[in-house]
Motif scaffolding. Structure first.
Motif, PDB file in Angstrom:
ATOM      1  N   LEU A 314       0.829  -1.210   0.000  1.00 37.65           N
ATOM      2  CA  LEU A 314       0.000   0.000   0.000  1.00 37.65           C
ATOM      3  C   LEU A 314       0.862   1.259   0.000  1.00 37.65           C
ATOM      4  CD1 LEU A 314      -2.812  -1.024   2.528  1.00 37.65           C
ATOM      5  CD2 LEU A 314      -2.972  -0.907   0.032  1.00 37.65           C
ATOM      6  N   ALA A 315       1.954   1.216   0.752  1.00 38.04           N
ATOM      7  CA  ALA A 315       2.863   2.372   0.791  1.00 38.04           C
ATOM      8  C   ALA A 315       3.496   2.606  -0.578  1.00 38.04           C
ATOM      9  CB  ALA A 315       3.946   2.139   1.846  1.00 38.04           C
ATOM     10  N   SER A 316       3.895   1.517  -1.244  1.00 38.21           N
ATOM     11  CA  SER A 316       4.512   1.644  -2.577  1.00 38.21           C
ATOM     12  C   SER A 316       3.539   2.255  -3.572  1.00 38.21           C
ATOM     13  CB  SER A 316       4.982   0.272  -3.066  1.00 38.21           C
ATOM     14  OG  SER A 316       5.997  -0.242  -2.227  1.00 38.21           O
ATOM     15  N   ILE A 317       2.307   1.743  -3.584  1.00 36.96           N
ATOM     16  CA  ILE A 317       1.295   2.277  -4.505  1.00 36.96           C
ATOM     17  C   ILE A 317       1.032   3.756  -4.222  1.00 36.96           C
ATOM     18  CG2 ILE A 317      -1.146   2.177  -5.142  1.00 36.96           C
ATOM     19  CD1 ILE A 317      -1.049  -0.815  -4.761  1.00 36.96           C
ATOM     20  N   TYR A 318       0.856   4.079  -2.946  1.00 35.30           N
ATOM     21  CA  TYR A 318       0.506   5.461  -2.591  1.00 35.30           C
ATOM     22  C   TYR A 318       1.624   6.434  -2.951  1.00 35.30           C
ATOM     23  CZ  TYR A 318      -0.517   9.576   0.223  1.00 35.30           C
ATOM     24  OH  TYR A 318      -0.741  10.852   0.627  1.00 35.30           O
ATOM     25  N   PHE A 319       2.864   6.065  -2.662  1.00 37.44           N
ATOM     26  CA  PHE A 319       3.958   7.012  -2.898  1.00 37.44           C
ATOM     27  C   PHE A 319       4.364   7.071  -4.365  1.00 37.44           C
ATOM     28  CE2 PHE A 319       4.630   6.283   1.727  1.00 37.44           C
ATOM     29  CZ  PHE A 319       4.422   7.596   2.125  1.00 37.44           C
ATOM     30  N   ILE A 320       4.135   5.995  -5.129  1.00 36.70           N
ATOM     31  CA  ILE A 320       4.322   6.083  -6.581  1.00 36.70           C
ATOM     32  C   ILE A 320       3.299   7.056  -7.160  1.00 36.70           C
ATOM     33  CG2 ILE A 320       4.049   4.807  -8.749  1.00 36.70           C
ATOM     34  CD1 ILE A 320       5.291   2.385  -7.360  1.00 36.70           C
ATOM     35  N   TRP A 321       2.047   6.908  -6.708  1.00 37.21           N
ATOM     36  CA  TRP A 321       0.982   7.825  -7.148  1.00 37.21           C
ATOM     37  C   TRP A 321       1.277   9.258  -6.731  1.00 37.21           C
ATOM     38  CZ3 TRP A 321      -2.366  10.763  -4.074  1.00 37.21           C
ATOM     39  CH2 TRP A 321      -3.439  11.364  -4.744  1.00 37.21           C
TER      40      TRP A 321
END
Length: 396
Positions: A314-321
């Protein structure tokens, strides 16, 4: 068309988040192998291994308990002679306690007169002796001192790399025999068979258990041998558990570290310099936990791994976004979000401790923060891959 493009972009974001997470977890695993298996990092790795938010929970007295246990009485043997200990046991047995735990190991047979009196008192069905189980041998009492009941081992853990006593094992297999811990043997003797089975204690005491500490020495009635012998009436020990062992000279001497250990109740949660609890008090806490059926549930490792992956993903998705939408303030926002995440998870961990659930959240926080920071490297990796083959990414 725009809707289809937006949907495709969403799946690319999820795919990038998954790839970034898997790569970050793999790198984290490789770094952990290097960190924990290189002698250069030994002091730091040991310090991290010894850290737990459970220590913060106890040190800040979030489990504040002012009640004094009524069932367990501690007697400080100090450095009394065997003859004096024999007299103390003789008087205690006359008062008819339910069980007596003798946390003293008599390795040698010295004087016939003194030792004979002590041996006679120890050879009573109410008395349970102690032993120490090491990797090489079992350190027991001299054969002259015979106990009716099998002795219990007084070791709290068998991992030399762990300094803080947070867990205990009730049974171990050593030297082709099953050995029972000192605390478990005493609790088993105290409780009826019906209550033992009703609480399913055989099952609960399998493997390692987190100790649910009731408190330090002040949470139990305690006396010196002299205090006990000076009392005219000691009927208060009738049908109780009495533990004899070392509690310092004088009692609870802060600088006397003989048979003293680090526990989560230490007021200093980092850089502990002086052990804070005598072994006999730790045994008393374990016994109290068993008697009160106050076991703590430890979240299994498989669930810790699952939670770590979910939070990292979830952290990876959010910070990529987020990196696509914020250019100048991205780093500041990322640090703020990770800080809030860490605070919230620590708060949740402490709340769960209070409910009797042990969640080891430190690794989850560390790996999630690492995965969030790994996005920069993933972006560079995507750029390099695109020089070789066409790779569609949300970051481009």
């Amino acid at each position: 068309m725009a809707k289809k493009k937006k949907k495709l972009s969403k799946w690319i974001l999820i795919r990038d988040g998954l790839f970034s997470t898997l790569l970050s977890l793999f790198c984290c695993y490789l770094l952990s192998l290097l960190f924990f298996n290189t002698s250069f990092f030994n002091p730091l790795s040991k310090a991290l291994h010894d850290f737990s938010f459970l220590d913060v929970y106890y040190a800040e007295r979030l489990n504040e308990n002012s009640k004094i246990n009524q069932d367990i009485i501690l007697i400080n043997v100090e450095h009394k002679s065997r003859y004096e200990l024999g007299l103390v046991l003789q008087r205690l047995l006359k008062a008819n306690p339910k069980v007596i735990g003798f946390d003293v190991i008599l390795k040698e047979f010295n004087k016939t007169v003194e030792d004979t009196l002590l041996a006679k008192q120890l050879n009573n069905r109410k008395v349970i002796g102690s032993t120490i189980i090491t990797q090489e041998q079992e350190v027991s009492n001299h054969p002259f001192f015979r106990f009716v009941n099998p002795p219990g081992f007084v070791n709290f853990n068998f991992d030399g790399g762990i300094a803080v006593i947070r867990e205990f094992e009730s049974n171990i297999q050593k030297f082709k025999n099953t050995h029972q811990s000192f605390a478990s043997a005493i609790a088993r003797r105290y409780l009826s068979d019906k209550k033992w089975k009703k609480q399913n204690l055989n099952q609960k005491l399998q493997g390692s258990n987190v100790i649910n500490y009731q408190g330090n020495l002040t949470s139990f009635f305690h006396f010196t041998t002299d205090d006990l012998m000076d009392l005219e009436d000691i009927s208060f020990v009738t049908d109780k558990i009495v533990l004899l062992g070392y509690l310092g000279t004088p009692t609870n001497n802060a600088h006397d570290v003989e048979d003293k250990h680090f526990t989560p109740l230490n007021k200093i949660t980092a850089g502990k310099s002086i052990p804070d609890m005598y072994g006999l008090v730790i045994h008393a806490n374990i016994i109290a936990m068993i008697l009160n059926n106050g076991f703590m549930y430890e979240v299994p490792r498989i669930w810790l791994l699952i939670l770590t992956f979910i939070f990292s993903f979830l952290a990876s998705i959010y910070f990529i976004w987020l990196s696509k939408r914020l250019k100048i303030s991205y780093r500041t926002v990322r640090k703020a979000v990770l800080f809030i995440f860490a605070i919230c998870l620590v708060w949740l961990t402490l709340i769960l401790f209070k409910k009797g659930i042990v969640l080891k959240s430190a690794p989850i926080i560390a790996v999630t923060v690492f995965s969030a920071g790994f996005i920069k490297f993933y972006k560079h990796l995507v750029g390099w891959v695109n020089t070789k083959i066409k790779f569609r990414s949300y970051l481009k």
